[in-house]
Each structure stands twice: as structure tokens, then as C-alpha cells.
Design a protein around this motif. Structure first.
Motif, PDB file in Angstrom:
ATOM      1  N   ALA A   1       0.827  -1.209   0.000  1.00 15.08           N
ATOM      2  CA  ALA A   1       0.000   0.000   0.000  1.00 15.08           C
ATOM      3  C   ALA A   1       0.866   1.265   0.000  1.00 15.08           C
ATOM      4  CB  ALA A   1      -0.927  -0.005   1.214  1.00 15.08           C
ATOM      5  N   ASP A   2       1.973   1.230   0.735  1.00  8.58           N
ATOM      6  CA  ASP A   2       2.885   2.382   0.754  1.00  8.58           C
ATOM      7  C   ASP A   2       3.450   2.646  -0.644  1.00  8.58           C
ATOM      8  OD1 ASP A   2       2.697   3.065   3.469  1.00  8.58           O
ATOM      9  OD2 ASP A   2       4.187   1.576   4.053  1.00  8.58           O
ATOM     10  N   LEU A   3       3.932   1.588  -1.290  1.00  9.34           N
ATOM     11  CA  LEU A   3       4.495   1.747  -2.629  1.00  9.34           C
ATOM     12  C   LEU A   3       3.417   2.139  -3.633  1.00  9.34           C
ATOM     13  CD1 LEU A   3       6.845   1.610  -4.562  1.00  9.34           C
ATOM     14  CD2 LEU A   3       6.533  -0.877  -4.719  1.00  9.34           C
ATOM     15  N   ALA A   4       2.235   1.564  -3.508  1.00 14.50           N
ATOM     16  CA  ALA A   4       1.128   1.899  -4.412  1.00 14.50           C
ATOM     17  C   ALA A   4       0.764   3.380  -4.294  1.00 14.50           C
ATOM     18  CB  ALA A   4      -0.089   1.029  -4.093  1.00 14.50           C
ATOM     19  N   THR A   5       0.830   3.921  -3.063  1.00 13.32           N
ATOM     20  CA  THR A   5       0.525   5.331  -2.842  1.00 13.32           C
ATOM     21  C   THR A   5       1.522   6.221  -3.568  1.00 13.32           C
ATOM     22  OG1 THR A   5      -0.420   4.842  -0.668  1.00 13.32           O
ATOM     23  CG2 THR A   5       0.231   7.120  -1.080  1.00 13.32           C
ATOM     24  N   VAL A   6       2.796   5.858  -3.494  1.00 14.79           N
ATOM     25  CA  VAL A   6       3.841   6.658  -4.141  1.00 14.79           C
ATOM     26  C   VAL A   6       3.730   6.572  -5.667  1.00 14.79           C
ATOM     27  CG1 VAL A   6       6.327   6.919  -4.464  1.00 14.79           C
ATOM     28  CG2 VAL A   6       5.418   6.399  -2.199  1.00 14.79           C
ATOM     29  N   MET A   7       3.517   5.380  -6.182  1.00 14.53           N
ATOM     30  CA  MET A   7       3.505   5.165  -7.631  1.00 14.53           C
ATOM     31  C   MET A   7       2.130   5.384  -8.267  1.00 14.53           C
ATOM     32  SD  MET A   7       6.545   4.657  -8.400  1.00 14.53           S
ATOM     33  CE  MET A   7       8.089   4.322  -7.545  1.00 14.53           C
ATOM     34  N   GLN A   8       1.112   5.676  -7.418  1.00 10.03           N
ATOM     35  CA  GLN A   8      -0.243   5.925  -7.916  1.00 10.03           C
ATOM     36  C   GLN A   8      -0.783   4.736  -8.716  1.00 10.03           C
ATOM     37  OE1 GLN A   8      -2.123   9.081  -7.283  1.00 10.03           O
ATOM     38  NE2 GLN A   8      -0.565   8.767  -5.703  1.00 10.03           N
ATOM     39  N   VAL A   9      -0.639   3.557  -8.125  1.00  6.76           N
ATOM     40  CA  VAL A   9      -1.170   2.342  -8.743  1.00  6.76           C
ATOM     41  C   VAL A   9      -2.015   1.612  -7.710  1.00  6.76           C
ATOM     42  CG1 VAL A   9       0.746   2.097 -10.366  1.00  6.76           C
ATOM     43  CG2 VAL A   9       0.892   1.002  -8.111  1.00  6.76           C
ATOM     44  N   GLN A  10      -2.605   0.510  -8.112  1.00  2.98           N
ATOM     45  CA  GLN A  10      -3.415  -0.294  -7.206  1.00  2.98           C
ATOM     46  C   GLN A  10      -2.525  -1.126  -6.280  1.00  2.98           C
ATOM     47  OE1 GLN A  10      -7.073  -0.443  -7.271  1.00  2.98           O
ATOM     48  NE2 GLN A  10      -6.617   1.441  -8.362  1.00  2.98           N
ATOM     49  N   ILE A  11      -3.007  -1.372  -5.068  1.00  2.00           N
ATOM     50  CA  ILE A  11      -2.272  -2.245  -4.143  1.00  2.00           C
ATOM     51  C   ILE A  11      -2.093  -3.630  -4.752  1.00  2.00           C
ATOM     52  CG2 ILE A  11      -2.369  -3.393  -1.885  1.00  2.00           C
ATOM     53  CD1 ILE A  11      -3.951  -0.976  -0.867  1.00  2.00           C
ATOM     54  N   SER A  12      -3.122  -4.112  -5.426  1.00  2.00           N
ATOM     55  CA  SER A  12      -3.058  -5.442  -6.037  1.00  2.00           C
ATOM     56  C   SER A  12      -2.004  -5.493  -7.147  1.00  2.00           C
ATOM     57  CB  SER A  12      -4.430  -5.848  -6.583  1.00  2.00           C
ATOM     58  OG  SER A  12      -4.965  -4.843  -7.421  1.00  2.00           O
ATOM     59  N   ASP A  13      -1.718  -4.357  -7.802  1.00  2.00           N
ATOM     60  CA  ASP A  13      -0.658  -4.320  -8.819  1.00  2.00           C
ATOM     61  C   ASP A  13       0.703  -4.568  -8.168  1.00  2.00           C
ATOM     62  OD1 ASP A  13      -2.493  -3.745 -10.813  1.00  2.00           O
ATOM     63  OD2 ASP A  13      -2.213  -1.577 -10.646  1.00  2.00           O
ATOM     64  N   VAL A  14       0.928  -3.927  -7.023  1.00  2.08           N
ATOM     65  CA  VAL A  14       2.195  -4.113  -6.299  1.00  2.08           C
ATOM     66  C   VAL A  14       2.281  -5.540  -5.772  1.00  2.08           C
ATOM     67  CG1 VAL A  14       3.625  -3.327  -4.378  1.00  2.08           C
ATOM     68  CG2 VAL A  14       2.267  -1.670  -5.672  1.00  2.08           C
ATOM     69  N   ALA A  15       1.186  -6.028  -5.207  1.00  2.00           N
ATOM     70  CA  ALA A  15       1.162  -7.399  -4.684  1.00  2.00           C
ATOM     71  C   ALA A  15       1.484  -8.398  -5.793  1.00  2.00           C
ATOM     72  CB  ALA A  15      -0.195  -7.707  -4.064  1.00  2.00           C
TER      73      ALA A  15
END
Length: 218
Positions: free
Chosen positions: A133-147
Motif C-alpha cells: 500500500a505504501d508503494l502503491a501510494t507513491v507510484m499511484q497504482v493499485q495495491i493489487s498491482d504491487v502485490a
């Protein structure tokens, strides 16, 4: 020279005037009656529309409750599929739901991210979800994308998230910004290293974003 005499009969004029007055009175009464009739029709139409609108509101409200119940059931089913214990799945849902309510997180996206991480046996799944969620916030993507990137270890996906991974040597090298980690070339250890790297480089960004929005909205 012949002269034309005009004789005016006053009684005829008075009779005509009374006829005109009666005609005007009839028109007036008709107009009043029409106004009353139209007023009644408009009132009935207004009441009918209000009743219809209220009925639609009640129907939409009931549908909203039903949809919410179905959605919650679907969430818990997904969680139970990877947790295997119904009580633990419900507790996990409650935890994620509360966490999402306190942060700029979409519950549906958070559940998808958790299920992806848990299904891949990523250790400390809740911590991994928070890191995602932290990385998704910075990169403006979905949490599921990072996961998904953490689970797949896909080089292109990770690069789009600002993370470089090199597995050509004896050890896997993970790097983001000035943070660099070397881990054994084992899938689980690389995933764990990714989560640690994200925590070091982007930890707390989701909470920061939530605090910023809260300040703006006040």
C-alpha cells in the motif's frame, strides 16, 4: 333634402349589456372551475410523483443493503479460500476493513492484494500488504498491482514500480533509490527482501497521504 332619423331604444341597449355581463360571469366561473380542476390534477400528480420517488428510494436502499451484504460475503469467501479457517478469515476481513477505513485505501483492492500475497505464501502477509500500500501510494497504482509484482518477481513489473532486480549473479540484488539488498536466490527470500526494501524506502507513505488529505478536508 331627405333626413335620416336614427332612433335608439334604451331598453335594447340595457338588455344587451346584461347579456354581455352574464357571458363574462359565465367565463369567470368557468375559469375558476378550470383552475380548481387543474390545481387538483397538479396536486394529485405531485403526490403520485412523491410516492413513486419514495418507493424508488426505499427500493434502492434495500438493493444497496443487499449488494453490500453480497460483497462482504464474497470478500470473506475469498479470504477463507487462502486462510482456510472461517473465524480467522472473518477476523482478517474486519482488520483489513478497519485499516482501509482509516487510510486512503479501497477495501476491494486491499482484499485482492491480500489474497494474492497469501496465496503465494508470502510471510507476514499483513505487513507485506501494508508495504504494498505504501508503494502503491507513491507510484499511484493499485495495491493489487504491487502485490502481483511481489508475487511474480516480474522484472518489468518491478521496474515500473521503481525497483530493479538482478538475478544473474550468485545472489539476487534488489535496488530502489539508494536502498540496495542482496539476498539468496530463493523465491521466498527474494519476496521477503522486496517487502523489507519497500518498507525501508517507502514506509509510512500511505499514512502520510491519509494525514495530508485529512488536513486538506478540514
Amino acid at each position: 333634402m331627405p333626413v335620416l332619423d336614427v332612433v335608439v331604444n334604451p331598453s335594447g341597449a340595457l338588455s344587451g349589456a346584461r347579456t354581455v355581463q352574464r357571458g363574462l360571469a359565465d367565463i369567470g366561473r368557468s375559469a375558476v372551475g378550470m383552475e380548481r380542476t387543474m390545481g387538483g390534477a397538479v396536486s394529485r400528480l405531485r403526490n403520485m410523483m412523491l410516492g413513486l420517488f419514495t418507493g424508488m428510494q426505499i427500493k434502492n436502499l434495500a438493493k444497496g443493503f443487499l449488494d453490500a451484504a453480497v460483497t462482504i460475503q464474497n470478500y470473506q469467501t475469498s479470504l477463507k479460500g487462502v486462510i482456510k479457517d472461517a473465524d480467522e478469515a472473518k477476523k482478517t476481513f474486519d482488520d483489513i476493513n478497519k485499516w482501509a477505513a482509516l487510510n486512503p485505501v479501497d477495501t476491494d483492492d486491499a482484499i485482492r492484494g491480500f489474497v494474492l500475497l497469501k496465496s503465494a505464501a508470502v510471510k507476514n502477509t499483513k505487513e507485506a500488504l501494508e508495504a504494498a500500500a505504501d508503494l502503491a501510494t507513491v507510484m499511484q497504482v493499485q495495491i493489487s498491482d504491487v502485490a502481483s509484482a511481489i508475487v511474480s518477481l516480474n522484472t518489468i513489473q518491478l521496474r515500473r514500480l521503481g525497483i530493479l532486480i538482478d538475478q544473474t549473479g550468485s545472489k539476487a540484488i534488489i535496488q530502489s533509490g539508494n536502498v540496495r539488498k542482496e539476498v539468496e536466490k530463493d523465491t521466498n527470500k527474494i519476496r521477503a527482501g522486496l517487502v523489507e526494501l519497500i518498507q525501508q524506502n517507502f514506509g509510512g507513505m500511505m499514512q502520510y497521504a491519509g494525514d495530508t488529505w485529512s488536513a486538506v478536508m478540514k
